[in-house]
Design a protein around this motif. Sequence first.
Motif, PDB file in Angstrom:
ATOM      1  N   VAL A   1       3.958  -0.325  -5.689  1.00 41.65           N
ATOM      2  CA  VAL A   1       3.183   0.435  -4.713  1.00 41.65           C
ATOM      3  C   VAL A   1       1.821   0.809  -5.289  1.00 41.65           C
ATOM      4  O   VAL A   1       1.716   1.278  -6.426  1.00 41.65           O
ATOM      5  CB  VAL A   1       3.946   1.700  -4.282  1.00 41.65           C
ATOM      6  CG1 VAL A   1       3.128   2.495  -3.268  1.00 41.65           C
ATOM      7  CG2 VAL A   1       5.313   1.329  -3.708  1.00 41.65           C
ATOM      8  N   GLY A   2       0.786   0.619  -4.474  1.00 35.32           N
ATOM      9  CA  GLY A   2      -0.558   0.990  -4.869  1.00 35.32           C
ATOM     10  C   GLY A   2      -1.576   0.081  -4.226  1.00 35.32           C
ATOM     11  O   GLY A   2      -1.220  -0.883  -3.548  1.00 35.32           O
ATOM     12  N   ASP A  13       0.838  -1.192   0.000  1.00 37.47           N
ATOM     13  CA  ASP A  13       0.000   0.000   0.000  1.00 37.47           C
ATOM     14  C   ASP A  13       0.878   1.248   0.000  1.00 37.47           C
ATOM     15  O   ASP A  13       2.047   1.220   0.431  1.00 37.47           O
ATOM     16  CB  ASP A  13      -0.870   0.039   1.266  1.00 37.47           C
ATOM     17  CG  ASP A  13      -2.116  -0.825   1.145  1.00 37.47           C
ATOM     18  OD1 ASP A  13      -2.533  -1.120   0.017  1.00 37.47           O
ATOM     19  OD2 ASP A  13      -2.677  -1.190   2.205  1.00 37.47           O
ATOM     20  N   HIS A  14       0.304   2.372  -0.451  1.00 40.97           N
ATOM     21  CA  HIS A  14       0.975   3.660  -0.276  1.00 40.97           C
ATOM     22  C   HIS A  14       1.190   3.900   1.219  1.00 40.97           C
ATOM     23  O   HIS A  14       0.319   3.623   2.038  1.00 40.97           O
ATOM     24  CB  HIS A  14       0.118   4.791  -0.854  1.00 40.97           C
ATOM     25  CG  HIS A  14       0.075   4.799  -2.352  1.00 40.97           C
ATOM     26  ND1 HIS A  14       1.157   5.134  -3.132  1.00 40.97           N
ATOM     27  CD2 HIS A  14      -0.940   4.519  -3.210  1.00 40.97           C
ATOM     28  CE1 HIS A  14       0.832   5.067  -4.402  1.00 40.97           C
ATOM     29  NE2 HIS A  14      -0.440   4.686  -4.493  1.00 40.97           N
ATOM     30  N   GLY A  15       2.349   4.387   1.579  1.00 44.64           N
ATOM     31  CA  GLY A  15       2.627   4.690   2.971  1.00 44.64           C
ATOM     32  C   GLY A  15       3.351   3.594   3.718  1.00 44.64           C
ATOM     33  O   GLY A  15       3.755   3.791   4.870  1.00 44.64           O
ATOM     34  N   TRP A  16       3.527   2.447   3.086  1.00 46.33           N
ATOM     35  CA  TRP A  16       4.269   1.360   3.741  1.00 46.33           C
ATOM     36  C   TRP A  16       5.745   1.764   3.797  1.00 46.33           C
ATOM     37  O   TRP A  16       6.401   1.918   2.781  1.00 46.33           O
ATOM     38  CB  TRP A  16       4.100   0.067   2.943  1.00 46.33           C
ATOM     39  CG  TRP A  16       4.678  -1.140   3.615  1.00 46.33           C
ATOM     40  CD1 TRP A  16       5.993  -1.512   3.645  1.00 46.33           C
ATOM     41  CD2 TRP A  16       3.970  -2.139   4.353  1.00 46.33           C
ATOM     42  NE1 TRP A  16       6.149  -2.671   4.355  1.00 46.33           N
ATOM     43  CE2 TRP A  16       4.923  -3.085   4.796  1.00 46.33           C
ATOM     44  CE3 TRP A  16       2.624  -2.327   4.670  1.00 46.33           C
ATOM     45  CZ2 TRP A  16       4.563  -4.205   5.543  1.00 46.33           C
ATOM     46  CZ3 TRP A  16       2.274  -3.441   5.425  1.00 46.33           C
ATOM     47  CH2 TRP A  16       3.229  -4.368   5.852  1.00 46.33           C
TER      48      TRP A  16
END
Length: 293
Positions: free
Chosen positions: A144-145, A128-131
């Motif tokens: 990412v996404g 996920d975004h933010g990992w």
Amino acid sequence: MTPPLEVPGDAAPVKLIASDLDGTVLGDDFRFRPRTVEAIRAAQDEGLHVVFVTGRPMRWLDPLRDQLAHQGVVICSNGAVVYDLTADVVVESSLFPVSEAFAVMEEVAARHPGTLFAAETLDGVYTDHGWARTDRMEIGAPRVGPLRERLPAGTGLVKFLAKLDSADPQEYYRALTDLVAGRLSVTHSVAAAPLVEMGQRGLTKARTLEQYAAERGILPHEVMAFGDMPNDLEMLTWAGHGYAMASGHPAVARAVGRTAPPFAEDGVAQVIEALLHARRPGASRAGHSATTG
């Protein structure tokens, strides 16, 4: 005074040494200590089989190549992958369908808002975004996404991960263990992080190690194993001679009942040295006191 180490003698010969990596024989700098390298090589010179059993993915085994010049197979991703380090090929894998991960993901997200997810496949990792890229599993270039958009239908997963940075690590682990309730295997390998690792139902390091040993005619009482975290527990209790690191998770040490000295004191090396000493003709078979250094 450090108590003497009890090691098996001729009545229970050890043929295989199985060891976790991080926190057991690798430090926070991801390096082997020299005494540990010497002990592992001495065991191999004595004809003992050494296999590493790690939560790391196969793409992150550089310390074995660069520092130990290790050859042969490594059991990776908490038992999901048996990887031939020399040939750079996957020998066996225990995957689960992405649909099972998505079902769990929806429930976890509903119960624990803010949870981020990642998925490991044989080809790489999706996040996920933010990992945070500082997480130990995120070596390389993740895709990412949103996972539902990024992961193709029918993909087989090696590992599915969930983390919630604001959560208490133990409470989060217990909550997800109850929520998943046997649909996937659930464990964790970083005590201070609210990071939960999920794999194929019934998968453990022990399950894959047992199969690996059986294929070589090695029985549980002929196995010595080392580990420090809950993802090592089944392996340490399956092996006839399982050692929890004194510097590892306290609950693991209590459950196993036998400890090796802390990593900072070359604990694995001490036990291996004591074992090799006990195997020599005329040596004392128990109570050999291994010195620190």
